[in-house]
Write a protein that holds these residues in place. Sequence first.
Motif, PDB file in Angstrom:
ATOM      1  N   TYR A   1      25.686  15.797  19.032  1.00  0.00           N
ATOM      2  CA  TYR A   1      26.250  14.514  18.681  1.00  0.00           C
ATOM      3  C   TYR A   1      25.513  13.892  17.506  1.00  0.00           C
ATOM      4  CZ  TYR A   1      29.440  14.668  22.572  1.00  0.00           C
ATOM      5  OH  TYR A   1      30.440  14.988  23.412  1.00  0.00           O
ATOM      6  N   SER A   2      24.344  13.252  17.675  1.00  0.00           N
ATOM      7  CA  SER A   2      23.664  12.651  16.526  1.00  0.00           C
ATOM      8  C   SER A   2      22.155  12.624  16.735  1.00  0.00           C
ATOM      9  CB  SER A   2      24.174  11.228  16.277  1.00  0.00           C
ATOM     10  OG  SER A   2      23.893  10.396  17.377  1.00  0.00           O
ATOM     11  N   VAL A   3      21.435  12.711  15.614  1.00  0.00           N
ATOM     12  CA  VAL A   3      19.972  12.653  15.623  1.00  0.00           C
ATOM     13  C   VAL A   3      19.523  11.910  14.386  1.00  0.00           C
ATOM     14  CG1 VAL A   3      17.837  13.983  15.490  1.00  0.00           C
ATOM     15  CG2 VAL A   3      19.722  14.834  16.850  1.00  0.00           C
ATOM     16  N   SER A   4      18.518  11.043  14.534  1.00  0.00           N
ATOM     17  CA  SER A   4      17.916  10.352  13.404  1.00  0.00           C
ATOM     18  C   SER A   4      16.424  10.226  13.660  1.00  0.00           C
ATOM     19  CB  SER A   4      18.533   8.959  13.229  1.00  0.00           C
ATOM     20  OG  SER A   4      17.930   8.290  12.146  1.00  0.00           O
ATOM     21  N   PHE A   5      15.629  10.491  12.627  1.00  0.00           N
ATOM     22  CA  PHE A   5      14.180  10.398  12.739  1.00  0.00           C
ATOM     23  C   PHE A   5      13.677   9.094  12.135  1.00  0.00           C
ATOM     24  CE2 PHE A   5      14.985  14.917  12.976  1.00  0.00           C
ATOM     25  CZ  PHE A   5      14.220  15.272  14.062  1.00  0.00           C
ATOM     26  N   HIS A   6      12.728   8.469  12.819  1.00  0.00           N
ATOM     27  CA  HIS A   6      12.096   7.247  12.336  1.00  0.00           C
ATOM     28  C   HIS A   6      11.353   7.569  11.040  1.00  0.00           C
ATOM     29  CE1 HIS A   6       9.264   3.830  12.330  1.00  0.00           C
ATOM     30  NE2 HIS A   6      10.248   3.199  12.962  1.00  0.00           N
ATOM     31  N   LEU A  13      15.827   9.239  17.444  1.00  0.00           N
ATOM     32  CA  LEU A  13      16.973   8.743  18.201  1.00  0.00           C
ATOM     33  C   LEU A  13      17.902   9.926  18.406  1.00  0.00           C
ATOM     34  CD1 LEU A  13      18.113   5.403  16.555  1.00  0.00           C
ATOM     35  CD2 LEU A  13      17.466   5.743  18.923  1.00  0.00           C
ATOM     36  N   ILE A  14      18.316  10.147  19.637  1.00  0.00           N
ATOM     37  CA  ILE A  14      19.196  11.270  19.929  1.00  0.00           C
ATOM     38  C   ILE A  14      20.395  10.745  20.705  1.00  0.00           C
ATOM     39  CG2 ILE A  14      19.392  13.534  20.993  1.00  0.00           C
ATOM     40  CD1 ILE A  14      16.326  13.723  20.761  1.00  0.00           C
ATOM     41  N   GLY A  15      21.577  10.953  20.140  1.00  0.00           N
ATOM     42  CA  GLY A  15      22.808  10.521  20.787  1.00  0.00           C
ATOM     43  C   GLY A  15      23.394  11.636  21.628  1.00  0.00           C
ATOM     44  N   PHE A  16      23.484  11.423  22.920  1.00  0.00           N
ATOM     45  CA  PHE A  16      24.079  12.384  23.847  1.00  0.00           C
ATOM     46  C   PHE A  16      25.472  11.896  24.224  1.00  0.00           C
ATOM     47  CE2 PHE A  16      19.513  12.932  24.423  1.00  0.00           C
ATOM     48  CZ  PHE A  16      19.389  14.303  24.372  1.00  0.00           C
ATOM     49  N   ALA A  17      26.167  12.648  25.062  1.00  0.00           N
ATOM     50  CA  ALA A  17      27.513  12.272  25.482  1.00  0.00           C
ATOM     51  C   ALA A  17      27.517  11.003  26.325  1.00  0.00           C
ATOM     52  CB  ALA A  17      28.160  13.411  26.266  1.00  0.00           C
ATOM     53  N   GLN A  45      21.282   5.844  12.750  1.00  0.00           N
ATOM     54  CA  GLN A  45      20.404   5.877  11.584  1.00  0.00           C
ATOM     55  C   GLN A  45      19.426   4.718  11.633  1.00  0.00           C
ATOM     56  OE1 GLN A  45      22.496   6.326   7.943  1.00  0.00           O
ATOM     57  NE2 GLN A  45      20.680   6.158   6.690  1.00  0.00           N
ATOM     58  N   PHE A  46      18.164   5.006  11.274  1.00  0.00           N
ATOM     59  CA  PHE A  46      17.147   3.974  11.167  1.00  0.00           C
ATOM     60  C   PHE A  46      17.276   3.254   9.827  1.00  0.00           C
ATOM     61  CE2 PHE A  46      14.973   6.492  14.413  1.00  0.00           C
ATOM     62  CZ  PHE A  46      14.479   5.491  15.231  1.00  0.00           C
ATOM     63  N   SER A  47      16.807   2.014   9.794  1.00  0.00           N
ATOM     64  CA  SER A  47      16.713   1.304   8.522  1.00  0.00           C
ATOM     65  C   SER A  47      15.588   1.923   7.700  1.00  0.00           C
ATOM     66  CB  SER A  47      16.443  -0.184   8.757  1.00  0.00           C
ATOM     67  OG  SER A  47      15.193  -0.348   9.394  1.00  0.00           O
ATOM     68  N   ARG A  48      15.506   1.588   6.440  1.00  0.00           N
ATOM     69  CA  ARG A  48      14.492   2.190   5.575  1.00  0.00           C
ATOM     70  C   ARG A  48      13.073   1.900   6.039  1.00  0.00           C
ATOM     71  NH1 ARG A  48      16.666   2.853  -0.376  1.00  0.00           N
ATOM     72  NH2 ARG A  48      18.857   3.026   0.151  1.00  0.00           N
ATOM     73  N   GLY A  49      12.812   0.709   6.520  1.00  0.00           N
ATOM     74  CA  GLY A  49      11.487   0.361   7.012  1.00  0.00           C
ATOM     75  C   GLY A  49      11.248   0.775   8.450  1.00  0.00           C
ATOM     76  N   GLY A  50      12.320   1.094   9.174  1.00  0.00           N
ATOM     77  CA  GLY A  50      12.198   1.535  10.549  1.00  0.00           C
ATOM     78  C   GLY A  50      12.179   0.424  11.574  1.00  0.00           C
ATOM     79  N   GLN A  51      12.368  -0.826  11.171  1.00  0.00           N
ATOM     80  CA  GLN A  51      12.305  -1.935  12.117  1.00  0.00           C
ATOM     81  C   GLN A  51      13.594  -2.104  12.926  1.00  0.00           C
ATOM     82  OE1 GLN A  51      12.310  -2.231   8.838  1.00  0.00           O
ATOM     83  NE2 GLN A  51      13.771  -3.778   8.208  1.00  0.00           N
ATOM     84  N   SER A  52      14.680  -1.469  12.492  1.00  0.00           N
ATOM     85  CA  SER A  52      15.941  -1.543  13.222  1.00  0.00           C
ATOM     86  C   SER A  52      16.691  -0.224  13.050  1.00  0.00           C
ATOM     87  CB  SER A  52      16.790  -2.718  12.731  1.00  0.00           C
ATOM     88  OG  SER A  52      17.083  -2.567  11.363  1.00  0.00           O
TER      89      SER A  52
END
Length: 85
Positions: A1-6, A13-17, A45-52
């Motif tokens: 599904y989806s993955v985003s690294f801080h 962040l890992i999006g499962f079903a 997706q993380f923001s550029r600074g990673g705060q959100s």
Amino acid sequence: YSVSFHPSGLHALIGFADKLRLMKILVDDMQHQWEISIKNCRECQFSRGGQSFAAVHGSVISVFEFYSGVKIIDFRTHNSRVLQF
């Protein structure tokens, strides 16, 4: 599904079903920190600074604070599904 690294490289962040999970990346393992009930998260997706971070489910984009996991806002004005951002 989806993955985003801080941006720090220490969290993912890992999006499962069934849920969106935040995992802490260790040397040889991943440790569960918390989860949010978002089904079928197709994009995150993380923001550029990673705060959100933002997560897409269907035609809704939800924005959350990284450290607390509190939802900041939902964007619901899309008429069709969000494919990427």
